[in-house]
Design a protein around this motif. Structure first.
Motif, short mmCIF file in Angstrom:
data_model
loop_
_atom_site.label_atom_id
_atom_site.label_comp_id
_atom_site.label_asym_id
_atom_site.label_seq_id
_atom_site.Cartn_x
_atom_site.Cartn_y
_atom_site.Cartn_z
N SER A 179 -7.53 -2.67 -6.83
CA SER A 179 -7.75 -2.06 -5.51
C SER A 179 -7.60 -3.08 -4.39
O SER A 179 -7.02 -2.78 -3.34
CB SER A 179 -9.16 -1.44 -5.46
OG SER A 179 -9.24 -0.32 -6.30
N VAL A 180 -8.13 -4.27 -4.59
CA VAL A 180 -8.01 -5.32 -3.57
C VAL A 180 -6.54 -5.71 -3.37
O VAL A 180 -6.07 -5.85 -2.23
CB VAL A 180 -8.85 -6.55 -3.96
CG1 VAL A 180 -8.57 -7.72 -3.02
CG2 VAL A 180 -10.34 -6.21 -3.95
N LEU A 181 -5.81 -5.87 -4.47
CA LEU A 181 -4.39 -6.22 -4.38
C LEU A 181 -3.60 -5.13 -3.65
O LEU A 181 -2.74 -5.41 -2.82
CB LEU A 181 -3.81 -6.44 -5.78
CG LEU A 181 -4.25 -7.71 -6.51
CD1 LEU A 181 -3.78 -7.67 -7.96
CD2 LEU A 181 -3.70 -8.95 -5.83
N LEU A 182 -3.90 -3.87 -3.96
CA LEU A 182 -3.19 -2.76 -3.32
C LEU A 182 -3.52 -2.69 -1.83
O LEU A 182 -2.64 -2.46 -0.99
CB LEU A 182 -3.56 -1.44 -4.01
CG LEU A 182 -2.70 -0.23 -3.63
CD1 LEU A 182 -1.28 -0.39 -4.16
CD2 LEU A 182 -3.32 1.05 -4.19
N LEU A 183 -4.79 -2.92 -1.49
CA LEU A 183 -5.21 -2.89 -0.09
C LEU A 183 -4.51 -3.97 0.72
O LEU A 183 -3.99 -3.71 1.81
CB LEU A 183 -6.73 -3.09 -0.02
CG LEU A 183 -7.36 -3.16 1.37
CD1 LEU A 183 -7.18 -1.84 2.11
CD2 LEU A 183 -8.84 -3.52 1.28
#
Length: 481
Positions: free
Chosen positions: A144-148
């Motif tokens: 999720s952090v990488l996608l954000l």
């Protein structure tokens, strides 16, 4: 250092993983993308019928196409042909063929493990099937952090830079002023939530796609007698059999696969976030629809761009220049100077819907991490600020960093897909069995999957005839479900 790391990760390792796993999924599913190719069109037609208060499968498809059909279909194809020759187009096709199966599985799993968000809509994607399918919360948070970071922030700044400078070259518009106007228009859509984003995509995606395909087909049909020979050149060049492009065999494979992967996004873990929002009767039906979107992106739109370039007479081996310039000049060589303006306008529409798509991916990731409304408002403000900032910056370093983070999230997604392939196969077998039984529109029975961590609101267990469970959550599907 960033370029070297990015070249190794996204130019070599990721390509091997995506093509290798795509081939594995194709064989494991008994070539699902071929078996259901004709069925894709009927599922696509059925997807037009939505349910009151819910996002339809068609709207989810348009939202995913908003991201898939973008600058990569104009500039990306131009880059592939410039560096890899006509043979790169063939390897884009190959990548899309195996990618269709990867897209089927990731979007089916996104539907299977989706969650109701409390507002009558759904959320889902790799983070959700990693947490609820694999029980790996930390891995889900990392994704999720990488996608954000990648889509919510970096890529939006890059898209802003692309469109504002394209409009400056075509019309002389000031990039900063264009960035401010773009931010205002996007704010109107952002603050309307996912329903408004889907509605705008519903309108703009078909318009931009059909207009672009229409103009490129005009060029192709004007030179239809040369198309068979050009297709032969594409195939020969793909295997180094055309003397004019014999030295580009290695580049044709690398550029074709790389540009194909990043054009259709199959296996990267972005499209499942959008696929999960639709209200459908069976998870596999959304997998079929999303596999169809890979076909549309590569076999229709990218092929139209490639033939436009190759038939125009403007392209020659050893051409030096960027992909947008090549596409603009190729169209202008056939239809006149208005072709350059058309490509700039088309690119503007492509980028606008791409930003909507990128923003939603970031919002979906943020919602997985926290449901705090204030944090969401801050995220929206930051994205809009980045749109204005990106319009006047050189983003080459940011783009290289974003490529690396996107490659890392693709690794996380591909590992999850490999580990969850058994669950995906169970859903596919259930869909296959209902289809073989003559059921035109299969319906998902959650009771057959009681061992999986499914959301009872998203997938309620059907009650036996004549019984009523007063504690069961209301089904979001019609009574016929």
């Amino acid at each position: 250092m960033l370029d070297a790391l990015n070249d190794f990760l996204s130019g070599k390792l990721l390509i091997v993983l995506i093509v290798g796993l795509g081939t594995y999924f194709t064989v494991r599913s008994r070539f699902v993308q071929f078996r259901y190719f004709g069925h894709m069109f009927s599922v696509f037609k059925d997807s037009l019928r939505g349910q009151a208060g819910q996002l339809s499968s068609f709207q989810a498809l348009m939202l995913s196409l908003a991201g898939r059909v973008g600058a990569g279909n104009i500039a990306g194809v131009g880059i592939a042909v410039t560096l890899g020759g006509p043979g790169a187009v063939f390897w884009m096709w190959v990548t899309a063929l195996v990618g269709m199966s990867s897209s089927f599985f990731e979007c089916t799993l996104a539907q299977l493990y989706k969650r109701a968000d409390g507002d009558g809509l759904y959320r889902g994607g790799p983070a959700y099937y990693i947490q609820h399918g694999l029980k790996l919360k930390t891995m889900a948070i990392v994704f999720s952090v990488l996608l954000l970071v990648t889509y919510g922030f970096a890529f939006n700044g890059l898209q802003s830079f692309t469109v504002t400078h394209s409009l400056q070259n075509a019309f002389g518009f000031d990039p900063q002023q264009t960035g401010i106007v773009l931010a205002v228009l996007l704010a109107i859509v952002f603050f309307g939530g996912i329903k408004r984003i889907a509605s705008v995509s519903d309108l703009l995606v078909p318009v931009k796609t059909l207009a672009y395909i229409g103009v490129t087909l005009y060029v192709i049909f004007n030179q239809i007698e040369h198309v068979p020979a050009m297709l032969e050149t594409i195939i020969k060049s793909a295997f180094g059999l055309d003397p004019a492009f014999g030295g580009l065999l290695g580049s044709a494979i690398v550029m074709g696969v790389k540009r194909g992967v990043f054009a259709n996004e199959a296996g990267l873990g972005s499209a499942p976030n959008v696929a999960a929002v639709a209200a459908v009767r069976h998870p596999a039906s959304q997998g079929v629809v999303q596999a169809f979107s890979v076909f549309l992106d590569t076999f229709v739109i990218c092929t139209c761009t490639a033939l436009l370039i190759l038939l125009s007479g403007f392209y020659t081996p050893g051409f030096e220049g960027d992909g947008i310039v090549l596409t603009q000049n190729s169209l202008a060589a056939v239809v006149g100077d208005w072709g350059r303006i058309f490509v700039s306008v088309a690119l503007s529409l492509f980028v606008f819907t791409c930003i909507l798509y990128n923003y939603y991916l970031g919002e979906n990731s943020l919602q997985f991490l926290t449901r705090n409304r204030t944090v969401l408002m801050v995220y929206r403000g930051l994205v809009l600020a980045l749109i204005v900032w990106g319009s006047v910056q050189n983003l080459s370093t940011v783009f290289a960093f974003a490529d690396i983070t996107m490659t890392c999230l693709a690794f996380v997604n591909l590992i999850a897909l490999a580990l969850l392939v058994k669950a995906g196969m169970r859903v596919l077998r259930d869909y296959d069995e209902q289809r073989r039984a003559g059921i035109a529109t299969p319906v998902f029975d959650a009771s057959k999957f009681a061992d999986l961590d499914l959301d009872p609101v998203a997938w309620p267990v059907p009650q036996a005839a004549g019984t009523v469970d007063a504690n069961a959550p209301a089904s979001p599907l019609p009574a016929s479900h």
